[in-house]
Design a protein around this motif. Structure first.
Motif, PDB file in Angstrom:
ATOM      1  N   ASN A 137       1.122   0.530   8.314  1.00  0.00           N
ATOM      2  CA  ASN A 137       0.046   0.768   9.284  1.00  0.00           C
ATOM      3  C   ASN A 137      -0.239  -0.498  10.084  1.00  0.00           C
ATOM      4  O   ASN A 137      -1.295  -1.115   9.927  1.00  0.00           O
ATOM      5  CB  ASN A 137      -1.224   1.219   8.550  1.00  0.00           C
ATOM      6  CG  ASN A 137      -0.948   2.334   7.548  1.00  0.00           C
ATOM      7  OD1 ASN A 137      -0.653   3.453   7.924  1.00  0.00           O
ATOM      8  ND2 ASN A 137      -1.036   2.014   6.260  1.00  0.00           N
ATOM      9  N   VAL A 175       0.833  -1.211   0.000  1.00  0.00           N
ATOM     10  CA  VAL A 175       0.000   0.000   0.000  1.00  0.00           C
ATOM     11  C   VAL A 175       0.867   1.259   0.000  1.00  0.00           C
ATOM     12  O   VAL A 175       0.366   2.358   0.218  1.00  0.00           O
ATOM     13  CB  VAL A 175      -0.977   0.020   1.197  1.00  0.00           C
ATOM     14  CG1 VAL A 175      -1.981  -1.118   1.077  1.00  0.00           C
ATOM     15  CG2 VAL A 175      -0.230  -0.054   2.523  1.00  0.00           C
ATOM     16  N   GLN A 230      -8.498   0.887   2.966  1.00  0.00           N
ATOM     17  CA  GLN A 230      -7.109   0.738   3.421  1.00  0.00           C
ATOM     18  C   GLN A 230      -6.994  -0.581   4.175  1.00  0.00           C
ATOM     19  O   GLN A 230      -7.549  -0.735   5.254  1.00  0.00           O
ATOM     20  CB  GLN A 230      -6.712   1.902   4.340  1.00  0.00           C
ATOM     21  CG  GLN A 230      -5.249   1.920   4.722  1.00  0.00           C
ATOM     22  CD  GLN A 230      -4.354   2.427   3.590  1.00  0.00           C
ATOM     23  OE1 GLN A 230      -4.805   3.168   2.728  1.00  0.00           O
ATOM     24  NE2 GLN A 230      -3.091   2.047   3.616  1.00  0.00           N
ATOM     25  N   HIS A 283      -8.743   7.190   6.785  1.00  0.00           N
ATOM     26  CA  HIS A 283      -7.415   6.773   7.247  1.00  0.00           C
ATOM     27  C   HIS A 283      -6.354   7.800   6.883  1.00  0.00           C
ATOM     28  O   HIS A 283      -5.526   8.179   7.712  1.00  0.00           O
ATOM     29  CB  HIS A 283      -7.064   5.420   6.631  1.00  0.00           C
ATOM     30  CG  HIS A 283      -5.631   5.027   6.796  1.00  0.00           C
ATOM     31  ND1 HIS A 283      -5.136   4.460   7.954  1.00  0.00           N
ATOM     32  CD2 HIS A 283      -4.560   5.148   5.957  1.00  0.00           C
ATOM     33  CE1 HIS A 283      -3.841   4.242   7.818  1.00  0.00           C
ATOM     34  NE2 HIS A 283      -3.469   4.658   6.617  1.00  0.00           N
ATOM     35  N   MET A 284      -6.383   8.262   5.641  1.00  0.00           N
ATOM     36  CA  MET A 284      -5.372   9.206   5.166  1.00  0.00           C
ATOM     37  C   MET A 284      -5.468  10.547   5.883  1.00  0.00           C
ATOM     38  O   MET A 284      -4.458  11.149   6.244  1.00  0.00           O
ATOM     39  CB  MET A 284      -5.511   9.392   3.660  1.00  0.00           C
ATOM     40  CG  MET A 284      -5.207   8.144   2.836  1.00  0.00           C
ATOM     41  SD  MET A 284      -3.445   7.750   2.809  1.00  0.00           S
ATOM     42  CE  MET A 284      -2.873   8.969   1.621  1.00  0.00           C
ATOM     43  N   GLY A 299      -9.189  -3.727   8.019  1.00  0.00           N
ATOM     44  CA  GLY A 299      -8.863  -2.439   7.425  1.00  0.00           C
ATOM     45  C   GLY A 299      -9.887  -1.369   7.764  1.00  0.00           C
ATOM     46  O   GLY A 299     -10.704  -1.532   8.682  1.00  0.00           O
ATOM     47  N   ARG A 343     -10.384   4.358   3.341  1.00  0.00           N
ATOM     48  CA  ARG A 343      -9.087   4.941   2.988  1.00  0.00           C
ATOM     49  C   ARG A 343      -9.033   6.448   3.208  1.00  0.00           C
ATOM     50  O   ARG A 343      -8.057   6.958   3.754  1.00  0.00           O
ATOM     51  CB  ARG A 343      -8.728   4.614   1.538  1.00  0.00           C
ATOM     52  CG  ARG A 343      -7.377   5.207   1.121  1.00  0.00           C
ATOM     53  CD  ARG A 343      -6.781   4.502  -0.067  1.00  0.00           C
ATOM     54  NE  ARG A 343      -5.600   5.174  -0.577  1.00  0.00           N
ATOM     55  CZ  ARG A 343      -4.386   5.107  -0.025  1.00  0.00           C
ATOM     56  NH1 ARG A 343      -4.199   4.400   1.084  1.00  0.00           N
ATOM     57  NH2 ARG A 343      -3.349   5.738  -0.565  1.00  0.00           N
TER      58      ARG A 343
END
Length: 217
Positions: free
Chosen positions: A49, A12, A99, A62-63, A56, A59
């Motif tokens: 991560n 990733v 993610q 998460h970012m 998960g 995304r």
């Protein structure tokens, strides 16, 4: 010349995908002029991560949580997408999607070594994540990737149950951190020279030249 390259990487990590392509370009260039040389590449685990839940998470959330504002994250992802394009990689909207926790993916890449498919499976996982926006936490996506490189889909469950292999991956990642690997991509040549970051092919070629000169000394 016989050379080994150990790559600490995460599927990733966009710079790891870019770095993979650049190293492959360097190896192809070197082999053109040194067809009898052997360059053996192996993959080492590193999780960007490690604290993500097993399934998960979203995304974008998460970012933003990791890097700050959405505007900053958009700027970062656009920059790396543009650079990837220069290296022949087409990233989709890498801010959207899922993610994954990558621990199991690292174990599967290691298992792929038994089939001489390590680099091929890593490539598939990179491509599914960055170019196809696939969810690498989804068993069907993982099994599809295994099938694409000719590995039995049943290996997913076999690896999940392989406590020895999972412990090996965890220990190897920890050993890398103890050795000083704090970010990826990170390359080790002949257990002697280290290169950090997605360097251009020319730098890798310089390392090969040094290894050749040492081998012939």
């Amino acid at each position: 010349m016989e050379a080994t390259v150990s790559i600490y990487s995460d599927v990733v990590c966009p710079w790891c995908y870019i770095g993979k392509k650049r190293l492959e370009q360097a190896i192809e260039s070197w082999k053109t002029n040194h067809p009898n040389d052997t360059i053996q590449v192996s993959w080492k685990p590193f999780q960007l991560n490690p604290d993500l839940p097993e399934g998960g998470e979203d995304r974008e959330a998460h970012m933003v949580k990791k890097f700050g504002s959405l505007d900053r994250v958009r700027m970062m992802t656009q920059r790396v997408t543009d650079i990837a394009k220069e290296d022949g990689l087409q990233f989709s909207n890498i801010l959207q999607g899922h993610q994954p926790n990558t621990f199991l993916l690292h174990a599967l890449i290691r298992k792929a070594r038994n089939y001489n498919k390590e680099a091929e499976l890593a490539e598939i996982f990179f491509s599914k994540f960055f170019s196809e926006s696939k969810n690498l936490s989804d068993d069907s996506v993982i099994q599809e990737g295994l099938a694409q490189v000719g590995i039995p889909e049943t290996e997913l469950e076999e690896v999940r149950k392989d406590t020895k292999l999972l412990a090996e991956i965890a220990n190897e990642e920890n050993e890398g951190k103890i050795m000083g690997v704090t970010g990826v991509p990170f390359y080790i040549f002949n257990d002697k020279y280290a290169v950090s970051g997605a360097q251009g092919p020319d730098l890798f070629l310089q390392v090969f030249e040094r290894l050749e000169s040492e081998a012939s000394a």
